[in-house]
Design a protein around this motif. Structure first.
Motif, PDB file in Angstrom:
ATOM      1  N   VAL A  58       0.855  -1.184   0.000  1.00 44.36           N
ATOM      2  CA  VAL A  58       0.000   0.000   0.000  1.00 44.36           C
ATOM      3  C   VAL A  58       0.893   1.236   0.000  1.00 44.36           C
ATOM      4  CG1 VAL A  58      -1.818   1.254   1.214  1.00 44.36           C
ATOM      5  CG2 VAL A  58      -1.770  -1.254   1.289  1.00 44.36           C
ATOM      6  N   LEU A  60       0.965   5.272   0.471  1.00 45.00           N
ATOM      7  CA  LEU A  60       0.216   6.372   1.078  1.00 45.00           C
ATOM      8  C   LEU A  60       0.885   7.692   0.701  1.00 45.00           C
ATOM      9  CD1 LEU A  60      -0.203   4.766   4.610  1.00 45.00           C
ATOM     10  CD2 LEU A  60      -1.889   4.835   2.765  1.00 45.00           C
ATOM     11  N   VAL A 104      -1.013  -0.902  -4.408  1.00 45.21           N
ATOM     12  CA  VAL A 104      -2.350  -0.324  -4.338  1.00 45.21           C
ATOM     13  C   VAL A 104      -2.367   0.939  -3.485  1.00 45.21           C
ATOM     14  CG1 VAL A 104      -3.412  -2.616  -4.608  1.00 45.21           C
ATOM     15  CG2 VAL A 104      -3.008  -1.715  -2.312  1.00 45.21           C
ATOM     16  N   ASN A 105      -3.480   1.682  -3.583  1.00 43.62           N
ATOM     17  CA  ASN A 105      -3.682   2.830  -2.705  1.00 43.62           C
ATOM     18  C   ASN A 105      -4.404   2.357  -1.441  1.00 43.62           C
ATOM     19  OD1 ASN A 105      -6.423   2.595  -3.351  1.00 43.62           O
ATOM     20  ND2 ASN A 105      -6.427   4.354  -4.716  1.00 43.62           N
ATOM     21  N   ARG A 106      -4.720   3.276  -0.544  1.00 35.22           N
ATOM     22  CA  ARG A 106      -5.339   2.889   0.733  1.00 35.22           C
ATOM     23  C   ARG A 106      -6.708   2.241   0.575  1.00 35.22           C
ATOM     24  NH1 ARG A 106      -4.668   6.988   4.276  1.00 35.22           N
ATOM     25  NH2 ARG A 106      -3.581   8.324   2.851  1.00 35.22           N
ATOM     26  N   LYS A 107      -7.351   2.416  -0.592  1.00 33.85           N
ATOM     27  CA  LYS A 107      -8.655   1.792  -0.847  1.00 33.85           C
ATOM     28  C   LYS A 107      -8.514   0.425  -1.512  1.00 33.85           C
ATOM     29  CE  LYS A 107     -10.904   6.251  -1.351  1.00 33.85           C
ATOM     30  NZ  LYS A 107     -11.564   7.172  -2.271  1.00 33.85           N
ATOM     31  N   GLY A 108      -7.276  -0.007  -1.731  1.00 39.02           N
ATOM     32  CA  GLY A 108      -7.041  -1.309  -2.349  1.00 39.02           C
ATOM     33  C   GLY A 108      -7.073  -1.285  -3.860  1.00 39.02           C
ATOM     34  N   GLN A 109      -7.107  -0.103  -4.467  1.00 40.93           N
ATOM     35  CA  GLN A 109      -7.144   0.025  -5.921  1.00 40.93           C
ATOM     36  C   GLN A 109      -5.715   0.035  -6.473  1.00 40.93           C
ATOM     37  OE1 GLN A 109      -9.159   3.762  -5.665  1.00 40.93           O
ATOM     38  NE2 GLN A 109     -11.158   2.854  -6.127  1.00 40.93           N
TER      39      GLN A 109
END
Length: 129
Positions: A58, A60, A104-109
């Motif tokens: 992840v 951030l 991924v980003n913090r939203k899992g994308q």
């Protein structure tokens, strides 16, 4: 898992590892990849081996020299990795992505390559993250 022979992981130097970004004690470790496992070791012994196929990374925007390793199963296994230089972090992100680890980003994308290069303001070279 893609064949990564001939493509060694970045040397990156030591990494500062925490289990909790606020309360966790920091440990300065050496991170490497051996036989499709991410290995964290101190000067005396291996402390952790994590299968690359079982993790995601992840990114951030507020942590431009860091990333977070999380277990794909969604349990509470989280490792915060901070590097001395942002370029070391970026090298590890590229290597892990090429090795099949989702970035991924913090939203899992999943993040496109241009959006993995965040600055302190949270804006990447290609726009907002």
């Amino acid at each position: 898992m893609p064949d990564m022979s001939g493509s060694p992981p970045p040397s990156g130097g030591p990494v500062v590892v925490r289990s909790d970004i606020v309360y966790g004690d920091a440990m300065r470790l050496w991170m490497s990849v051996e036989k499709e496992e991410l290995t964290l070791r101190d000067s005396r012994e291996v402390l952790s081996c994590i299968l690359l196929s079982g993790i995601r990374v992840v990114v951030l925007p507020e942590m431009p020299s860091s990333f977070v390793i999380v277990n794909k199963r969604g349990d509470d296994s989280t490792v915060f990795c901070t590097f001395t230089e942002k370029s070391q972090r970026d090298g590890w992100l590229s290597y892990l992505h090429r090795s099949g680890v989702p970035v991924v980003n913090r939203k899992g994308q999943e993040l496109p390559r241009r959006e993995r290069r965040v600055t302190f303001s949270g804006v990447s070279e290609g726009g907002s993250v």
